[in-house]
Design a protein around this motif. Structure first.
Motif, mmCIF file in Angstrom:
data_model
loop_
_atom_site.group_PDB
_atom_site.id
_atom_site.type_symbol
_atom_site.label_atom_id
_atom_site.label_comp_id
_atom_site.label_asym_id
_atom_site.label_seq_id
_atom_site.Cartn_x
_atom_site.Cartn_y
_atom_site.Cartn_z
ATOM 1 N N ASP A 46 -32.885 -32.450 49.671
ATOM 2 C CA ASP A 46 -32.044 -32.325 50.658
ATOM 3 C C ASP A 46 -32.051 -31.336 50.940
ATOM 4 O O ASP A 46 -31.523 -30.727 50.456
ATOM 5 C CB ASP A 46 -31.235 -33.744 50.752
ATOM 6 C CG ASP A 46 -32.084 -35.407 51.031
ATOM 7 O OD1 ASP A 46 -32.937 -35.194 50.857
ATOM 8 O OD2 ASP A 46 -31.271 -35.909 50.962
ATOM 9 N N ARG A 63 -36.663 -32.896 51.946
ATOM 10 C CA ARG A 63 -36.984 -33.704 52.288
ATOM 11 C C ARG A 63 -36.336 -34.892 53.726
ATOM 12 O O ARG A 63 -36.843 -35.214 54.227
ATOM 13 C CB ARG A 63 -36.142 -34.717 50.669
ATOM 14 C CG ARG A 63 -37.036 -36.437 50.204
ATOM 15 C CD ARG A 63 -35.702 -36.144 48.930
ATOM 16 N NE ARG A 63 -35.381 -37.854 49.142
ATOM 17 C CZ ARG A 63 -36.092 -39.431 48.741
ATOM 18 N NH1 ARG A 63 -36.699 -38.478 47.928
ATOM 19 N NH2 ARG A 63 -35.770 -40.035 48.975
ATOM 20 N N ASP A 64 -34.564 -34.568 52.719
ATOM 21 C CA ASP A 64 -34.287 -34.776 54.696
ATOM 22 C C ASP A 64 -33.098 -33.266 54.760
ATOM 23 O O ASP A 64 -32.747 -32.743 53.807
ATOM 24 C CB ASP A 64 -33.702 -36.106 54.478
ATOM 25 C CG ASP A 64 -33.832 -37.152 54.377
ATOM 26 O OD1 ASP A 64 -35.143 -37.880 55.054
ATOM 27 O OD2 ASP A 64 -32.845 -38.244 53.394
ATOM 28 N N VAL A 80 -40.554 -32.572 57.415
ATOM 29 C CA VAL A 80 -39.228 -33.092 56.369
ATOM 30 C C VAL A 80 -39.275 -34.312 57.138
ATOM 31 O O VAL A 80 -39.879 -35.137 57.992
ATOM 32 C CB VAL A 80 -38.122 -32.136 57.578
ATOM 33 C CG1 VAL A 80 -36.749 -32.919 57.372
ATOM 34 C CG2 VAL A 80 -38.226 -31.536 57.743
ATOM 35 N N ASN A 81 -38.435 -35.301 55.980
ATOM 36 C CA ASN A 81 -38.631 -36.831 56.401
ATOM 37 C C ASN A 81 -38.007 -36.787 57.275
ATOM 38 O O ASN A 81 -38.111 -37.602 58.575
ATOM 39 C CB ASN A 81 -39.022 -37.340 54.765
ATOM 40 C CG ASN A 81 -38.426 -38.632 55.294
ATOM 41 O OD1 ASN A 81 -39.235 -39.447 55.620
ATOM 42 N ND2 ASN A 81 -37.565 -39.008 54.536
ATOM 43 N N LYS A 82 -36.320 -37.038 57.354
ATOM 44 C CA LYS A 82 -35.421 -37.159 57.962
ATOM 45 C C LYS A 82 -34.451 -35.533 58.834
ATOM 46 O O LYS A 82 -33.786 -34.871 57.462
ATOM 47 C CB LYS A 82 -34.660 -38.841 58.196
ATOM 48 C CG LYS A 82 -35.091 -39.637 57.749
ATOM 49 C CD LYS A 82 -34.299 -40.531 57.039
ATOM 50 C CE LYS A 82 -34.862 -42.339 57.005
ATOM 51 N NZ LYS A 82 -34.106 -42.782 56.056
ATOM 52 N N THR A 84 -30.311 -34.978 60.674
ATOM 53 C CA THR A 84 -29.417 -35.750 61.151
ATOM 54 C C THR A 84 -28.680 -34.371 61.371
ATOM 55 O O THR A 84 -28.072 -33.971 59.774
ATOM 56 C CB THR A 84 -29.115 -36.854 59.925
ATOM 57 O OG1 THR A 84 -29.707 -37.721 60.049
ATOM 58 C CG2 THR A 84 -27.841 -37.627 60.812
#
Length: 175
Positions: A46, A63-64, A80-82, A84
């Motif tokens: 991440d 990853r995130d 990218v996965n997530k 925020t």
């Protein structure tokens, strides 16, 4: 209630409840010398940034991506996965791919033409803007609560003390 909205409200509650509990603690209020603290738990792979823009480049194995008090920019060729941003905005540029969800808490989300998001896109206290030619597989959700012309989520988040004196510990977990 939709899952993205419920997820966003749960995330908002996780931020709001500790702050509310801390605000009621007169002993901590009196001791101004004590610095604010936060803990960020992330997984291996991440990317996390606090107080600055987090840029995910195409060659990054991510990853995130999470930014606190900053923006997230996902560049062309990046996957990218997530993604925020808390008190910041998210921009997914043309040629970038997010295999999961994109969310902003107290900021906007912009999905540019040629960008792909395989999950949901949410902005709590902000707006979602998707250019023509952008691909979003999941739902688009916006939640704005305006009282007397002020956006409530953004105002609440602005009251959180995560300034430069805040000591953030990053905990990396394997899974």
């Amino acid at each position: 209630m939709s899952k993205p909205l419920l997820s966003a409200l749960v995330a908002f509650s996780l931020v709001a409840l500790p702050v509310a509990a801390r605000a009621g603690d007169d002993a901590k209020k009196a001791d101004k010398a004590e610095k604010s603290q936060c803990t960020i738990s992330v997984k291996k792979g991440d990317l996390v940034a606090k107080g600055k823009t987090l840029i995910v480049e195409g060659q990054d194995a991510v990853r995130d991506a999470l930014a606190l008090d900053g923006d997230v920019v996902v560049r062309a060729s990046a996957t990218v996965n997530k993604v925020t941003a808390v008190r910041g905005k998210v921009t997914v540029e043309a040629g970038a791919r997010v295999s999961g969800d994109v969310s902003a808490l107290g900021g906007d989300v912009h999905i540019k033409k040629g960008a792909t998001v395989a999950g949901k896109v949410s902005a709590i206290g902000g707006r979602v803007r998707a250019d023509e030619g952008a691909t979003i597989a999941g739902e688009k959700t916006e939640l704005n609560i305006n009282v007397n012309g002020e956006e409530l989520v953004t105002k609440f988040l602005g009251g959180l003390d995560m300034g430069k004196d805040t000591q953030c510990e990053v905990r990396v977990t394997e899974e």
